[in-house]
Design a protein around this motif. Structure first.
Motif, PDB file in Angstrom:
ATOM      1  N   PRO A  90       0.837  -1.204   0.000  1.00  0.00           N
ATOM      2  CA  PRO A  90       0.000   0.000   0.000  1.00  0.00           C
ATOM      3  C   PRO A  90       0.870   1.252   0.000  1.00  0.00           C
ATOM      4  CG  PRO A  90      -0.739  -1.560   1.664  1.00  0.00           C
ATOM      5  CD  PRO A  90       0.573  -2.065   1.159  1.00  0.00           C
ATOM      6  N   ARG A  91       0.355   2.301  -0.571  1.00  0.00           N
ATOM      7  CA  ARG A  91       1.111   3.564  -0.557  1.00  0.00           C
ATOM      8  C   ARG A  91       1.297   4.040   0.883  1.00  0.00           C
ATOM      9  NH1 ARG A  91       1.455   7.024  -5.646  1.00  0.00           N
ATOM     10  NH2 ARG A  91       1.163   5.454  -7.255  1.00  0.00           N
ATOM     11  N   PRO A  92       2.452   4.631   1.164  1.00  0.00           N
ATOM     12  CA  PRO A  92       2.766   4.988   2.555  1.00  0.00           C
ATOM     13  C   PRO A  92       1.962   6.194   3.044  1.00  0.00           C
ATOM     14  CG  PRO A  92       4.477   5.783   1.077  1.00  0.00           C
ATOM     15  CD  PRO A  92       3.554   4.948   0.240  1.00  0.00           C
ATOM     16  N   VAL A  93       1.773   6.247   4.352  1.00  0.00           N
ATOM     17  CA  VAL A  93       1.182   7.418   4.996  1.00  0.00           C
ATOM     18  C   VAL A  93       2.181   8.563   4.912  1.00  0.00           C
ATOM     19  CG1 VAL A  93       0.514   8.385   7.238  1.00  0.00           C
ATOM     20  CG2 VAL A  93      -0.316   6.123   6.546  1.00  0.00           C
ATOM     21  N   GLN A  94       1.673   9.751   4.567  1.00  0.00           N
ATOM     22  CA  GLN A  94       2.486  10.971   4.541  1.00  0.00           C
ATOM     23  C   GLN A  94       1.786  11.990   5.439  1.00  0.00           C
ATOM     24  OE1 GLN A  94       3.817  12.258   0.550  1.00  0.00           O
ATOM     25  NE2 GLN A  94       3.009  10.323  -0.256  1.00  0.00           N
ATOM     26  N   GLU A  95       2.350  12.221   6.595  1.00  0.00           N
ATOM     27  CA  GLU A  95       1.702  13.070   7.584  1.00  0.00           C
ATOM     28  C   GLU A  95       1.463  14.495   7.086  1.00  0.00           C
ATOM     29  OE1 GLU A  95       0.346  12.156  10.262  1.00  0.00           O
ATOM     30  OE2 GLU A  95       1.121  10.110  10.463  1.00  0.00           O
ATOM     31  N   ASN A  96       2.207  14.911   6.068  1.00  0.00           N
ATOM     32  CA  ASN A  96       2.031  16.272   5.569  1.00  0.00           C
ATOM     33  C   ASN A  96       0.826  16.411   4.631  1.00  0.00           C
ATOM     34  OD1 ASN A  96       3.272  14.715   3.555  1.00  0.00           O
ATOM     35  ND2 ASN A  96       4.261  16.508   2.626  1.00  0.00           N
ATOM     36  N   ILE A  97       0.153  15.310   4.300  1.00  0.00           N
ATOM     37  CA  ILE A  97      -1.038  15.388   3.452  1.00  0.00           C
ATOM     38  C   ILE A  97      -2.230  15.735   4.334  1.00  0.00           C
ATOM     39  CG2 ILE A  97      -2.643  14.077   2.004  1.00  0.00           C
ATOM     40  CD1 ILE A  97      -0.294  12.546   0.888  1.00  0.00           C
ATOM     41  N   THR A  98      -2.730  16.942   4.172  1.00  0.00           N
ATOM     42  CA  THR A  98      -3.857  17.417   4.987  1.00  0.00           C
ATOM     43  C   THR A  98      -5.042  17.846   4.132  1.00  0.00           C
ATOM     44  OG1 THR A  98      -2.921  19.661   5.003  1.00  0.00           O
ATOM     45  CG2 THR A  98      -2.324  18.191   6.840  1.00  0.00           C
ATOM     46  N   GLU A  99      -4.907  17.770   2.805  1.00  0.00           N
ATOM     47  CA  GLU A  99      -5.988  18.151   1.901  1.00  0.00           C
ATOM     48  C   GLU A  99      -6.316  16.984   0.980  1.00  0.00           C
ATOM     49  OE1 GLU A  99      -7.567  21.050   1.957  1.00  0.00           O
ATOM     50  OE2 GLU A  99      -6.307  21.897   3.550  1.00  0.00           O
ATOM     51  N   SER A 100      -7.573  16.897   0.599  1.00  0.00           N
ATOM     52  CA  SER A 100      -8.007  15.909  -0.387  1.00  0.00           C
ATOM     53  C   SER A 100      -8.198  16.643  -1.701  1.00  0.00           C
ATOM     54  CB  SER A 100      -9.323  15.256   0.048  1.00  0.00           C
ATOM     55  OG  SER A 100      -9.195  14.688   1.327  1.00  0.00           O
ATOM     56  N   GLU A 101      -7.339  16.347  -2.675  1.00  0.00           N
ATOM     57  CA  GLU A 101      -7.387  17.143  -3.898  1.00  0.00           C
ATOM     58  C   GLU A 101      -6.816  16.400  -5.098  1.00  0.00           C
ATOM     59  OE1 GLU A 101      -4.970  20.617  -3.393  1.00  0.00           O
ATOM     60  OE2 GLU A 101      -3.414  19.527  -2.305  1.00  0.00           O
ATOM     61  N   PHE A 102      -7.242  16.875  -6.257  1.00  0.00           N
ATOM     62  CA  PHE A 102      -6.687  16.426  -7.530  1.00  0.00           C
ATOM     63  C   PHE A 102      -5.346  17.114  -7.731  1.00  0.00           C
ATOM     64  CE2 PHE A 102      -6.106  17.736 -11.987  1.00  0.00           C
ATOM     65  CZ  PHE A 102      -6.026  16.495 -12.611  1.00  0.00           C
ATOM     66  N   LEU A 103      -4.300  16.323  -8.031  1.00  0.00           N
ATOM     67  CA  LEU A 103      -2.980  16.906  -8.264  1.00  0.00           C
ATOM     68  C   LEU A 103      -2.663  17.028  -9.746  1.00  0.00           C
ATOM     69  CD1 LEU A 103      -0.845  15.142  -5.485  1.00  0.00           C
ATOM     70  CD2 LEU A 103      -1.963  17.395  -5.417  1.00  0.00           C
ATOM     71  N   LYS A 104      -2.800  15.897 -10.473  1.00  0.00           N
ATOM     72  CA  LYS A 104      -2.467  15.941 -11.896  1.00  0.00           C
ATOM     73  C   LYS A 104      -2.888  14.649 -12.574  1.00  0.00           C
ATOM     74  CE  LYS A 104       2.227  14.091 -11.190  1.00  0.00           C
ATOM     75  NZ  LYS A 104       3.674  14.301 -11.420  1.00  0.00           N
ATOM     76  N   VAL A 105      -2.958  14.706 -13.904  1.00  0.00           N
ATOM     77  CA  VAL A 105      -3.076  13.480 -14.686  1.00  0.00           C
ATOM     78  C   VAL A 105      -1.662  12.952 -14.837  1.00  0.00           C
ATOM     79  CG1 VAL A 105      -3.757  12.447 -16.883  1.00  0.00           C
ATOM     80  CG2 VAL A 105      -5.140  14.291 -15.887  1.00  0.00           C
ATOM     81  N   GLU A 106      -1.365  11.882 -14.142  1.00  0.00           N
ATOM     82  CA  GLU A 106       0.005  11.382 -14.098  1.00  0.00           C
ATOM     83  C   GLU A 106       0.420  10.741 -15.413  1.00  0.00           C
ATOM     84  OE1 GLU A 106       1.990   9.503 -10.385  1.00  0.00           O
ATOM     85  OE2 GLU A 106       1.395   7.819 -11.658  1.00  0.00           O
ATOM     86  N   ARG A 107      -0.513  10.041 -16.061  1.00  0.00           N
ATOM     87  CA  ARG A 107      -0.230   9.400 -17.340  1.00  0.00           C
ATOM     88  C   ARG A 107      -1.552   9.048 -18.020  1.00  0.00           C
ATOM     89  NH1 ARG A 107       2.034   3.423 -15.603  1.00  0.00           N
ATOM     90  NH2 ARG A 107       3.260   4.608 -14.095  1.00  0.00           N
ATOM     91  N   THR A 108      -1.471   8.695 -19.268  1.00  0.00           N
ATOM     92  CA  THR A 108      -2.632   8.193 -19.994  1.00  0.00           C
ATOM     93  C   THR A 108      -2.242   6.891 -20.691  1.00  0.00           C
ATOM     94  OG1 THR A 108      -2.104   9.440 -22.003  1.00  0.00           O
ATOM     95  CG2 THR A 108      -3.569  10.503 -20.394  1.00  0.00           C
ATOM     96  N   SER A 109      -3.248   6.044 -20.920  1.00  0.00           N
ATOM     97  CA  SER A 109      -3.058   4.796 -21.656  1.00  0.00           C
ATOM     98  C   SER A 109      -4.317   4.554 -22.461  1.00  0.00           C
ATOM     99  CB  SER A 109      -2.798   3.632 -20.700  1.00  0.00           C
ATOM    100  OG  SER A 109      -2.678   2.411 -21.410  1.00  0.00           O
TER     101      SER A 109
END
Length: 428
Positions: free
Chosen positions: A87-106
């Protein structure tokens, strides 16, 4: 069939009836003697499947129930199925729920990198935005995967090819990924293997806003309506979420889900799924029987689906051509996986009929399809996708689901108050 083969058949049927609850074929393999399945002919295999399929589902549940709350041992050789990825790790600095970017397309799939404040981690969404350009804002269809829930290539992509299935519909499809063996739930405790899971909060409180944000970045909108669906583990979660949050989901469709967490079959299946992958089931909702286990027992509060378009389907204990093809590995039949798939779907079938009865008692309109063949696998999950989508679709465009909408399935059933509606004699 020889005496030895009859004994093999009986041992296979009995042992795999227990394996049904474990998510592992190892206990069954340990009890099937010295006969090598690879040496068996087609008639022999059919005889063994018939023996396994002849175990009445009520007796399978009864067998498990007779053990009471005792847990089956899960420490046999080969009973561990590691997660496909950490599983992706916990990052304590993440305090917002938001869209960041389209990382890739397929192809027609986009992979969005988003954050969840509830889980303090990043999540990958697999997204197919609506390709219909002249019908205005579109609803959102959230689709949940099975137990492995891989990132970047969900089952709804590589197995279902959902982009083709909804190509002509004005709908945005969103698949959350990376929810490994989590049941898409809020876990009471972080687990050393499955991670810090607050999927219910993410899906219901954070994801709708994230999707609006990501679509807006592309100049797209939603019409404010949504539905949720899934297969197996994801189907079970989808039904729970639809019943719990009717203000979010106007429709739900589940393919081969199981809707009780309180009966022994439901509990042992969840436990087996989690613990054979190294997790601790008590980190999920605490001891079995707790308030959280009861809250997720959708069958006991079926009335909460009264204002939702409800669709579900199940297979059978009879093999079809697709089942044989699905379990062929390198030119050989993966016999034990096939029998396990048979027994898993037998449990699904029993649970679906019980859920149908609960919906009827509660006066909840719904449609259910029982296929004449099909084990617990993607070909079986998908054979009634069009029926499910056609049934719930009107609820997403300002209408209501009308009984009988969609293409008739192998054995369709439309139920409501006073109508059990089963047309089939005919299984996270």
């Amino acid at each position: 069939m020889s005496l030895g083969l009859r004994r093999f058949a009986a041992a296979t049927a009995g042992a795999l009836a227990v394996a049904l609850t474990l998510g592992s074929t190892t206990p069954a393999l340990a009890q099937t003697g010295s006969i090598d399945p690879s040496t068996l002919g087609l008639e022999d295999l059919e005889a063994i499947m018939e023996a396994a399929g002849s175990v009445p589902l009520g007796s399978t549940t009864g067998l498990i129930g007779s053990v009471g709350s005792a847990d089956f041992p899960l420490d046999g050789e080969g009973s561990y199925n590691p997660l496909p990825n950490k599983p992706r790790p916990v990052q304590e600095n993440i305090t917002e729920s938001e869209f960041l970017k389209v990382e890739r397309t397929s192809g027609e799939y986009e992979y969005w990198l988003v954050t969840s404040a509830a889980m303090k981690r990043e999540v990958i969404l697999e997204v197919v935005p609506s390709r219909v350009k002249d019908q205005g804002p579109a609803p959102v269809l959230y689709m949940l995967d099975g137990v492995d829930a891989p990132e970047y290539n969900s089952g709804w992509n590589h197995q279902a090819k959902i982009h083709d299935r909804v190509r002509d519909d004005n709908v945005h499809v969103v698949m959350p990924t990376g929810a490994y063996a989590s049941y898409y739930a809020d876990w009471n405790e972080a687990d050393p293997v499955t991670g810090y899971n607050k999927w219910e909060t993410f899906l219901t409180q954070e994801l709708p806003g994230i999707v609006e944000q990501g679509l807006a970045a592309k100049g797209l909108e939603t019409n404010g309506k949504s539905a949720i669906g899934g297969i197996s583990m994801g189907g079970q979660a989808a039904m729970h979420l639809a019943a719990t949050y009717p203000e979010i989901y106007q429709g739900v469709m589940s393919f081969s889900g199981y809707y009780s967490t309180m009966d022994q079959l439901g509990y042992q299946t969840i436990r087996g799924t989690i613990e054979t992958r190294g997790g601790d089931v008590e980190n999920l909702w605490g001891p079995h029987g707790s308030a959280d286990w009861k809250r997720h027992d959708t069958i006991s509060h079926a009335e909460d689906l009264k204002n939702t378009a409800v669709y579900f389907s199940a297979g059978n204990n009879v093999a079809g051509e697709q089942d044989f093809a699905n379990y062929m590995k390198n030119g050989q039949l993966d016999f034990m996986s096939m029998i396990l798939g048979q027994l898993l779907e037998m449990g699904v079938l029993e649970g679906s009929k019980q859920f149908e009865n609960a919906l009827d008692r509660a006066g909840v309109d719904h449609r259910v399809d029982y296929a004449e063949t099909g084990f617990h696998n993607w070909p079986n999950f998908l054979k009634n996708f069009a029926n499910g989508w056609d049934y719930i679709k009107p609820a997403l465009y300002g209408g209501v689901a009308e009984p009988g909408t969609g293409t008739p399935g192998d054995s369709g059933s439309v139920g409501s108050a006073g109508s059990s509606g089963s047309l089939s004699s005919s299984g996270s």
